[in-house]
Design a protein around this motif. Structure first.
Motif, mmCIF file in Angstrom:
data_model
loop_
_atom_site.group_PDB
_atom_site.id
_atom_site.type_symbol
_atom_site.label_atom_id
_atom_site.label_comp_id
_atom_site.label_asym_id
_atom_site.label_seq_id
_atom_site.Cartn_x
_atom_site.Cartn_y
_atom_site.Cartn_z
ATOM 1 N N SER A 19 0.826 -1.210 0.000
ATOM 2 C CA SER A 19 0.000 0.000 0.000
ATOM 3 C C SER A 19 0.859 1.258 0.000
ATOM 4 O O SER A 19 0.572 2.220 -0.726
ATOM 5 C CB SER A 19 -0.927 0.003 1.220
ATOM 6 O OG SER A 19 -1.807 -1.099 1.204
ATOM 7 N N VAL A 20 1.910 1.275 0.813
ATOM 8 C CA VAL A 20 2.795 2.447 0.861
ATOM 9 C C VAL A 20 3.579 2.570 -0.445
ATOM 10 O O VAL A 20 3.727 3.673 -0.990
ATOM 11 C CB VAL A 20 3.741 2.369 2.078
ATOM 12 C CG1 VAL A 20 4.796 3.475 2.016
ATOM 13 C CG2 VAL A 20 2.941 2.483 3.375
ATOM 14 N N ILE A 21 4.080 1.456 -0.963
ATOM 15 C CA ILE A 21 4.804 1.490 -2.240
ATOM 16 C C ILE A 21 3.910 2.050 -3.343
ATOM 17 O O ILE A 21 4.350 2.885 -4.157
ATOM 18 C CB ILE A 21 5.309 0.083 -2.614
ATOM 19 C CG1 ILE A 21 6.456 -0.333 -1.689
ATOM 20 C CG2 ILE A 21 5.771 0.041 -4.076
ATOM 21 C CD1 ILE A 21 6.894 -1.778 -1.857
ATOM 22 N N ASN A 22 2.659 1.616 -3.391
ATOM 23 C CA ASN A 22 1.734 2.112 -4.418
ATOM 24 C C ASN A 22 1.561 3.624 -4.328
ATOM 25 O O ASN A 22 1.518 4.324 -5.356
ATOM 26 C CB ASN A 22 0.377 1.430 -4.278
ATOM 27 C CG ASN A 22 0.406 -0.031 -4.679
ATOM 28 O OD1 ASN A 22 1.343 -0.490 -5.333
ATOM 29 N ND2 ASN A 22 -0.619 -0.776 -4.288
ATOM 30 N N GLN A 23 1.473 4.146 -3.116
ATOM 31 C CA GLN A 23 1.287 5.589 -2.942
ATOM 32 C C GLN A 23 2.558 6.358 -3.295
ATOM 33 O O GLN A 23 2.495 7.449 -3.878
ATOM 34 C CB GLN A 23 0.840 5.877 -1.506
ATOM 35 C CG GLN A 23 -0.571 5.366 -1.229
ATOM 36 C CD GLN A 23 -0.972 5.514 0.223
ATOM 37 O OE1 GLN A 23 -1.510 6.543 0.624
ATOM 38 N NE2 GLN A 23 -0.716 4.489 1.028
ATOM 39 N N PHE A 24 3.718 5.799 -2.980
ATOM 40 C CA PHE A 24 4.972 6.420 -3.404
ATOM 41 C C PHE A 24 5.075 6.440 -4.931
ATOM 42 O O PHE A 24 5.556 7.419 -5.516
ATOM 43 C CB PHE A 24 6.171 5.674 -2.822
ATOM 44 C CG PHE A 24 6.604 6.153 -1.468
ATOM 45 C CD1 PHE A 24 6.758 7.507 -1.196
ATOM 46 C CD2 PHE A 24 6.890 5.245 -0.458
ATOM 47 C CE1 PHE A 24 7.178 7.955 0.055
ATOM 48 C CE2 PHE A 24 7.310 5.674 0.796
ATOM 49 C CZ PHE A 24 7.452 7.031 1.049
ATOM 50 N N ASN A 25 4.637 5.368 -5.581
ATOM 51 C CA ASN A 25 4.685 5.324 -7.045
ATOM 52 C C ASN A 25 3.777 6.383 -7.656
ATOM 53 O O ASN A 25 4.115 6.986 -8.687
ATOM 54 C CB ASN A 25 4.293 3.932 -7.541
ATOM 55 C CG ASN A 25 5.397 2.908 -7.331
ATOM 56 O OD1 ASN A 25 6.570 3.263 -7.204
ATOM 57 N ND2 ASN A 25 5.036 1.636 -7.293
ATOM 58 N N GLN A 26 2.634 6.624 -7.035
ATOM 59 C CA GLN A 26 1.745 7.686 -7.506
ATOM 60 C C GLN A 26 2.406 9.051 -7.340
ATOM 61 O O GLN A 26 2.305 9.920 -8.220
ATOM 62 C CB GLN A 26 0.426 7.633 -6.734
ATOM 63 C CG GLN A 26 -0.419 6.411 -7.038
ATOM 64 C CD GLN A 26 -1.593 6.260 -6.086
ATOM 65 O OE1 GLN A 26 -1.882 7.145 -5.275
ATOM 66 N NE2 GLN A 26 -2.274 5.130 -6.165
ATOM 67 N N PHE A 27 3.090 9.232 -6.215
ATOM 68 C CA PHE A 27 3.824 10.482 -5.971
ATOM 69 C C PHE A 27 4.929 10.663 -7.019
ATOM 70 O O PHE A 27 5.109 11.758 -7.570
ATOM 71 C CB PHE A 27 4.424 10.463 -4.566
ATOM 72 C CG PHE A 27 5.373 11.590 -4.282
ATOM 73 C CD1 PHE A 27 4.899 12.859 -3.970
ATOM 74 C CD2 PHE A 27 6.746 11.382 -4.334
ATOM 75 C CE1 PHE A 27 5.782 13.906 -3.715
ATOM 76 C CE2 PHE A 27 7.632 12.426 -4.079
ATOM 77 C CZ PHE A 27 7.149 13.687 -3.768
ATOM 78 N N LYS A 28 5.661 9.588 -7.304
ATOM 79 C CA LYS A 28 6.743 9.640 -8.290
ATOM 80 C C LYS A 28 6.200 10.013 -9.666
ATOM 81 O O LYS A 28 6.789 10.840 -10.379
ATOM 82 C CB LYS A 28 7.449 8.287 -8.346
ATOM 83 C CG LYS A 28 8.590 8.210 -9.346
ATOM 84 C CD LYS A 28 9.220 6.823 -9.328
ATOM 85 C CE LYS A 28 10.340 6.708 -10.346
ATOM 86 N NZ LYS A 28 10.952 5.348 -10.335
ATOM 87 N N PHE A 29 5.074 9.416 -10.055
ATOM 88 C CA PHE A 29 4.473 9.707 -11.358
ATOM 89 C C PHE A 29 4.016 11.160 -11.434
ATOM 90 O O PHE A 29 4.200 11.836 -12.452
ATOM 91 C CB PHE A 29 3.286 8.770 -11.597
ATOM 92 C CG PHE A 29 2.570 9.016 -12.894
ATOM 93 C CD1 PHE A 29 3.085 8.532 -14.090
ATOM 94 C CD2 PHE A 29 1.377 9.735 -12.924
ATOM 95 C CE1 PHE A 29 2.426 8.767 -15.294
ATOM 96 C CE2 PHE A 29 0.717 9.972 -14.117
ATOM 97 C CZ PHE A 29 1.242 9.484 -15.308
ATOM 98 N N LYS A 30 3.455 11.657 -10.341
ATOM 99 C CA LYS A 30 2.911 13.013 -10.322
ATOM 100 C C LYS A 30 4.006 14.071 -10.312
ATOM 101 O O LYS A 30 3.893 15.108 -10.983
ATOM 102 C CB LYS A 30 2.007 13.183 -9.098
ATOM 103 C CG LYS A 30 1.391 14.558 -8.956
ATOM 104 C CD LYS A 30 0.512 14.635 -7.711
ATOM 105 C CE LYS A 30 -0.076 16.024 -7.526
ATOM 106 N NZ LYS A 30 -0.924 16.104 -6.302
ATOM 107 N N THR A 31 5.074 13.837 -9.556
ATOM 108 C CA THR A 31 6.099 14.865 -9.343
ATOM 109 C C THR A 31 7.364 14.651 -10.159
ATOM 110 O O THR A 31 8.167 15.579 -10.296
ATOM 111 C CB THR A 31 6.505 14.910 -7.860
ATOM 112 O OG1 THR A 31 7.137 13.662 -7.509
ATOM 113 C CG2 THR A 31 5.287 15.155 -6.974
ATOM 114 N N GLN A 32 7.547 13.414 -10.656
ATOM 115 C CA GLN A 32 8.774 13.049 -11.375
ATOM 116 C C GLN A 32 10.015 13.145 -10.482
ATOM 117 O O GLN A 32 11.142 13.279 -10.982
ATOM 118 C CB GLN A 32 8.952 13.915 -12.631
ATOM 119 C CG GLN A 32 7.851 13.739 -13.663
ATOM 120 C CD GLN A 32 7.747 12.303 -14.169
ATOM 121 O OE1 GLN A 32 8.706 11.741 -14.682
ATOM 122 N NE2 GLN A 32 6.568 11.698 -13.995
ATOM 123 N N ILE A 33 9.815 13.086 -9.168
ATOM 124 C CA ILE A 33 10.949 13.071 -8.245
ATOM 125 C C ILE A 33 11.498 11.650 -8.182
ATOM 126 O O ILE A 33 10.790 10.713 -7.833
ATOM 127 C CB ILE A 33 10.535 13.567 -6.843
ATOM 128 C CG1 ILE A 33 10.176 15.053 -6.910
ATOM 129 C CG2 ILE A 33 11.656 13.332 -5.834
ATOM 130 C CD1 ILE A 33 9.687 15.630 -5.594
#
Length: 232
Positions: A19-33
């Motif tokens: 669940s946490v990995i999925n949310q980090f992946n969404q953050f990565k996609f959104k911010t490109q960080i």
């Protein structure tokens, strides 16, 4: 006779890691960080127990898990030299732990158990966190017991005995359910009955601990449905 069940939450009821990995992946996609967010997740959880030690030992006044989670995350991101993460991002990431998916067997298993026992959480997570997880996963607990109720973290005996006392039951009338032997051993030392539920992929594919119950644990189950079949 068992009259009430207490449930650990992280790993036992919810799949925190994916669940946490999925949310980090969404953050990565959104911010490109860029960053190794799977590693961040694993390090974050590795800091879970150590972060509570100063509170447990009395070196630090009580603070809830959200505070500890954020402090650990700040340290990890700094150590991994991940650039571009803002304060607002850190606040939102801390709330990832409020948005974790339950394991697939939880709904059916709890529905059967609820019809026969009082079911409650007993978690180191805060009350707001546990309430949010309950709403997201549509889990109807009879009670939400958090470390915040007792101002101490498991495995302090005050958590297990305090929850049993609030329920109005003797410790040996209460069953502690967890996927972690350490939690269950602490509960057992307080006189509670214990049930191990296997979550062999809680920490990923290479998990090599908490794969089975310790020999002195009262009940061992493959999941919540199996547990309900064994005690109902």
């Amino acid at each position: 006779m068992i009259k009430a069940l207490l449930f650990d939450v992280f790993g036992t009821v919810v799949d925190w890691r994916q669940s946490v990995i999925n949310q980090f992946n969404q953050f990565k996609f959104k911010t490109q960080i860029k960053g190794d967010w799977e590693k961040v997740t694993d390090l974050w959880r590795q800091n879970y127990q150590p972060s509570m030690e100063d509170v447990r030992s009395g070196k630090r006044p009580w603070v809830n898990l959200d505070t500890l989670h954020k402090e650990s995350l700040v340290k990890i991101i700094d150590e991994m030299q991940i650039q571009g993460v803002k304060e607002d991002d850190l606040d939102q990431m801390t709330l990832y732990w409020h948005n974790l998916d339950q394991w697939s067997d939880v709904e059916d298993g709890l529905n059967k158990l609820r019809s026969n026992f009082t079911i409650s959480t007993l978690s180191n997570g805060g009350t707001k966190l546990l309430t949010n997880l309950s709403h997201i996963n549509n889990i109807k607990w009879d009670n939400i017991f958090s470390a915040e109720n007792f101002k101490c973290y498991k495995p302090d005996p005050k958590t297990y005995l305090g929850a049993s006392d609030i329920l109005g039951h003797k410790p040996n009338e209460v069953l502690m359910v967890a996927a972690h032997n350490q939690d269950l051993q602490a509960a057992k030392s307080c006189g509670l009955m214990t049930a191990f539920v296997s979550r062999p992929k809680e920490y990923g594919e290479n998990q090599d601990f908490d794969l089975k119950a310790d020999e002195n644990i009262d009940i061992s189950a493959t999941d919540f449905i199996d547990l309900s079949n064994k005690i109902v």
